[in-house]
Structure formats: structure tokens, C-alpha cells
Design a protein around this motif. Sequence first.
Motif, PDB file in Angstrom:
ATOM      1  N   LYS A 191       0.751  -1.317   0.165  1.00 31.96           N
ATOM      2  CA  LYS A 191      -0.071   0.087   0.076  1.00 31.96           C
ATOM      3  C   LYS A 191       0.771   1.116  -0.175  1.00 31.96           C
ATOM      4  N   PRO A 195      -0.841   3.209  -2.962  1.00 25.94           N
ATOM      5  CA  PRO A 195      -1.845   3.654  -2.093  1.00 25.94           C
ATOM      6  C   PRO A 195      -3.145   3.630  -2.541  1.00 25.94           C
ATOM      7  N   GLN A 196      -4.136   3.292  -1.554  1.00 24.42           N
ATOM      8  CA  GLN A 196      -5.681   3.339  -1.983  1.00 24.42           C
ATOM      9  C   GLN A 196      -6.429   4.001  -0.962  1.00 24.42           C
ATOM     10  N   SER A 201      -3.528   1.505   3.654  1.00 26.64           N
ATOM     11  CA  SER A 201      -2.993   2.603   3.178  1.00 26.64           C
ATOM     12  C   SER A 201      -2.585   3.867   3.960  1.00 26.64           C
TER      13      SER A 201
END
Length: 388
Positions: A191, A195-196, A201
Amino acid sequence: MTREESAPLDPPTAYARLREEAPISRVSLWGGRATPWLVTRWEDARTVLANPAFSSETSRPGYPNAVEDAPEMPPGYFFAHDDPAHDSFRRILTREFMVKRIEALREPTTKIFEQLLDKMTDSDGPVDFVEAIALPLPSLVICELLGVPYEKHDFFQSHSKVLIDSAVTGEQKAAAHQALGDYLEQLVEEKRRVPQDDLVSRLGESVNAGTLSVRDAADVGAFLLFAGHETTANMIGLGVLALLEHPDQIHRLFAGKAELANAVEELLRYLTIAHTGLNRVALDDVTVGDVTIRAGEGVIILLNSANRDTDAFSDADVLDLARSNARQHVAFGYGIHQCLGQPLARMELQTVLPQVFTRLPNLRVEPGAVRFKQTSAAYGPSFMPVTW
């Protein structure tokens, strides 16, 4: 202490006697090698849980761990630590469990429930309600919140059961901690690279900012993962059982938003899944009630006994979904260590319970067939065959 087979939704009957005769008394652990105090009353429970003179540090001498060789909790398991370490982790996570953010999960939770129920009702039954609904729903929701692939649910569910089972060894618990932490560490690193919009994240962002180490972020994620599904799964199962035993009160789930919220609070009070209580160790000599607890002595606070205290709740052994002071329960603990994820648990229960009885008005449990988790710190059904 053992629950009565005829009343599996009630705490052991011995707790009522202790509240009346010896509300703070000695008990024996580890074959008599530890003799912590047992707190059974609501007022005393709140007094202990709110007092910083009682420590949550599981590694302190005198702390009444469930097993004698319990492993030391890593910093990311912040519930097992005192301030300032506890507060530093909690501050990072508080925004993740704000009501507005949790409310955004209500619609996805509804869709998850509908999909699970559609799948369950494709069968003619009986079907295990735990396996079909109660366990996968909170697992799917916490996976969505964290950003953990649900495909790994068998892995994290099996290790979670070890972490809260008092019948396993400390070595087994340490191995489960390690395995979950190792998996989350890999996920945090993934992450950080990509990243999300999920909690893991954002833990990765804290690593990038130097606020957390990779391992601390992984351990926080592991703790939230197992705490976020096992507890709510038990409450969903127990809640359905309690409502089936009290069908005259099911209408309260549909009487309005406030009435539904209050009904859930009463179910939390009445059922209280914390089977073995919360543990502390005294840092100083403290008098609670008429007992002086000395520095270094352990304390076990029985939340399910406190929530059946008639001094706090009239007719406390009666389920009353219209109870006016239901929210004064201590099912989520009390004080600075009160459960961080309680908005999520409330949302899931408020979403699921009415829909169960809307979609399955003729729901029935196979008589005498339900099995319960007798050695788990979080009490609930392990097998619950239903027809509809």
C-alpha cells in the motif's frame, strides 16, 4: 465459570451471587499460581476501568493473562498498553472510526448482507447461520475498511480464533501474532507503493511520515482485522438468538431510528460477548468499594456481570429493547480504553438485525443444535443451524 446449559445467553449464575455477597473477591488462575481480584458490579467496574492506577500493560508482573506463558503484546496492539503509547496509536486511528466515515459503510454493508442472504436461501436448509451470515459479513466489512483482500479470510480467521482462545498455549498465541503481523507487513509495504482509499494505505502514510514503523503499522492492522470481525460476528449470532427467544420485541427494530439504536444497545448490554472480562494490574494501592487492591495485584473486570447488575439496570436479567438507560452498559468497556470500533459494530448490528427478520420472518433455529464458544474471550455461537 460455567454457564447453565439451559440458559446459554445468560452469564453464569454464580456471578449474581458474587455481586450480592462478595462483589470484589479473589479467584485462582494458572493452578493457583495467580490470585487476582474479580470485579462483578457495574459501579466498581467503571471505577477500575476509569482509574489510571490500573494498568493495561500485559507484560507487567501481576497482570492476570488468560494463560501463564502469554506472549508480550507488540506496541501496535495498543489496547494492551498504557498512555502515552496507547494514546499515540489511538490518535492516529480515531478519525477512521468517526461516525460519518462509518455511516459511509452502511450501504455497502447492506449490499453485502443481501448477497450473503441470497446465497444462503438458495439452499433448502438447515444452514449454519454463523458460516453463512454472522462471520462473513463483518469479515467482508472490515476487509473493505482496511483494504485487506477477503480471499485471505480463512487465514486471518483461523489465527484470530487462536488469539482469543484461553485453551491454547502462549506459544500458539505468539505464532498467531507473528503470522498475522508478517502478512500485514507485506500488505503495508504494497500500500505504500500503490496507496488506495483504505485504512492500511493511511497506516502506510504514517510510516512514510515517520510516525509509525512498518511493523507497528502492520500490528495495528492485524489487531483491527481480528478485532473487527470476531466480536461483531458473535454479537450478530447472539442477537438473532435473543430476538428469536423474545419474538414479541422484534417490532422494536422497526419502530424508528432511535428505537432501533436503543434496541441494539440493550442487546449489547444483555448479551455482552466479553466472556472472560477485561484485565488490569494495580500500579498503586487503590480502595474499590470496601476492598483495598495492592500495587502489583491483578484485577479481572467481568463486563457481562456488570451489565446484569440490578443496582444499575432494573430487572437486569430481562431483555427490554425499550430500556431507557440501556446505553449506560459497559459492553465496550469504559474509560480511555473503551472500544475504538464501537461505531462500526453498532452500524453493522443496526443494519443486519432488522433485515434478517424482514427477509426471513419465519426464521427458526434447530432446537438444541446450537454450539457455543466456551473457551473464547468473545462468547458466541460456533454453529447455529437455521431454517426459514
